[in-house]
Write a protein that holds these residues in place. Structure first.
Motif, mmCIF file in Angstrom:
data_model
loop_
_atom_site.group_PDB
_atom_site.id
_atom_site.type_symbol
_atom_site.label_atom_id
_atom_site.label_comp_id
_atom_site.label_asym_id
_atom_site.label_seq_id
_atom_site.Cartn_x
_atom_site.Cartn_y
_atom_site.Cartn_z
ATOM 1 N N ALA A 1 1.213 -1.319 -0.091
ATOM 2 C CA ALA A 1 -0.210 0.164 0.562
ATOM 3 C C ALA A 1 1.503 1.488 0.634
ATOM 4 C CB ALA A 1 -0.822 0.047 0.915
ATOM 5 N N GLU A 2 1.951 1.265 -0.151
ATOM 6 C CA GLU A 2 3.502 2.121 0.460
ATOM 7 C C GLU A 2 3.955 2.513 -0.761
ATOM 8 O OE1 GLU A 2 2.753 3.839 2.796
ATOM 9 O OE2 GLU A 2 1.258 3.321 3.931
ATOM 10 N N ARG B 1 -5.985 4.340 -2.243
ATOM 11 C CA ARG B 1 -5.732 4.616 -0.868
ATOM 12 C C ARG B 1 -6.972 4.795 0.035
ATOM 13 N NH1 ARG B 1 -1.075 5.614 1.142
ATOM 14 N NH2 ARG B 1 -1.231 4.781 2.944
#
Length: 385
Positions: A239-240, A307
């Motif tokens: 997710a980053e 996100r």
């Protein structure tokens, strides 16, 4: 007569922090701790020994004039909101030290037993396109048709990848505890995995306390570090977009390896509903979280929207995992132990011991065993004679 010991309060606080305890936990375990740190009273020898054992702090270090600096023995590429990560826990340090001890043993064992250096270690750089490196990985692991020629299901996919990576020459260890101590559970929030690069004994460690789907991503992320030829403690997070260029590159390689973007574009029908994500996840044998990330990488979803969707999808995934855990059972010791230890490493230690090259006492320490019957049971499971 009780023997009282003078210990600097900062050393006591250091041990508590190193153990990962909060103030409430520390006082529950040792109600006298406030008095010790305030200098009102001193711990007895037995109390301090118990305190050192509980916090996993080396007893002798509690008598230093100030807390020791314990740098991580591998480069730390983790970040949290672009900030440095706090002091490493005793669990993390002891896990790395144990893996280094095992790696040292295997580094001596391999050339003596005709094992060649592993050719792909350090064979690429972050200047190489992630898609090309991912393709080379697929070819090496014997999967020339990614997305279709792999087992179905997270557990089957993970086992298949571990077996193929070990066949390529790397040791893979997957455990959620420190050594064999089931009371010292590793925290995925601190680290998901690390790589110890070495031409003779490359090693990948995956935090087995993490979800199986997350472990798959971590496994390939750390495998990518081996291809770069650098050891690293990582926070493989789909997710980053890491601020560290090496971490970002390894994330990109792992994502492309698991879900090639061209293949996703061919399969994606513009539907990112939970049901559609589940179907794509089954097809690629990955988490819906990885699928969602690849939809964003393919340009079908803006990063900000990704996100927001990721947070909701993560809640759904965790809820499903919690439900599955309620109905699941425990695993067989002899089935899970080879994964914790690395099948190749455990077999090598056992065969070396049976041949007389390694002492039984050393073998028990390397494998985290205490009973000869367990050692022989593991040997039978691995066919190591």
């Amino acid at each position: 007569m009780a023997v009282y010991l003078d210990v600097a309060p900062d050393l006591l606080r250091w041990a508590v922090e190193r153990a990962g305890w909060d103030e409430q936990t520390a006082l529950q375990r040792f109600p006298q701790l406030d008095d010790w740190t305030a200098g009102i009273r001193q711990p007895t020898l037995k109390q301090l020994e118990k305190f050192a054992h509980a916090t996993h702090a080396p007893f002798g270090q509690l008598f230093l004039p100030e807390p020791p600096i314990e740098p991580l023995p591998v480069p730390d590429l983790r970040t949290f909101k672009d900030a440095a990560v706090r002091r490493p826990s005793a669990d993390l340090l002891d896990t790395i030290y144990l893996c280094q001890e095992r790696q040292d043993w295997y580094r001596d064992f391999a050339p003596e037993n005709g094992l060649d250096p592993v050719g792909y270690i350090g064979s690429v750089s972050i200047e190489d396109a992630p898609a090309k490196v991912a393709h080379r990985m697929h070819v090496l692991l014997g999967d020339a048709n990614p997305g279709h020629a792999v087992p179905v299901g997270w557990s089957a996919m993970f086992r298949w990848l571990v077996d193929r990576i070990e066949a390529s020459g790397a040791l893979v260890m997957v455990s959620g505890v420190v050594g064999a101590n089931t009371h010292r559970v590793l925290d995925p929030g601190e680290f998901r995995g690390f790589a110890l690069a070495d031409e003779i004994a490359p090693l990948v460690y995956v935090n087995g306390a993490d979800t199986k789907a997350a472990q798959i991503f971590t496994l390939i992320h750390e495998f990518a570090h081996l291809w770069l030829g650098g050891s690293a403690l990582s926070d493989a997070n789909v997710a980053e977009r890491s601020v560290n260029t090496t971490e970002r590159w390894c994330n990109d390689v792992a994502a492309e390896f698991l879900v090639p973007v061209d293949l996703l574009r061919a399969e994606y029908r513009g539907d990112a509903s939970p049901e559609a994500l589940d179907e794509l996840a089954r097809q690629f044998s990955v988490s819906t979280l990885v699928v969602l990330r690849r939809i964003a990488d393919a340009g079908f979803l803006a990063w900000a929207d990704f996100r927001a969707r990721y947070i909701d999808e993560e809640r759904r995934v965790l809820a499903k995992l919690a439900e599955a855990r309620e109905t699941g059972g425990g695993g067989n010791y002899y089935n899970t132990q080879p994964l914790r230890l690395s099948r190749q490493f455990a077999r090598s230690v056992i065969e070396s011991t049976h041949e007389g090259s390694t002492r039984y006492r050393d073998a028990y320490q390397l494998l985290g065993l205490t009973k000869h019957s367990t050692f022989e049971g593991l040997a039978d499971q691995l066919g190591a004679r």
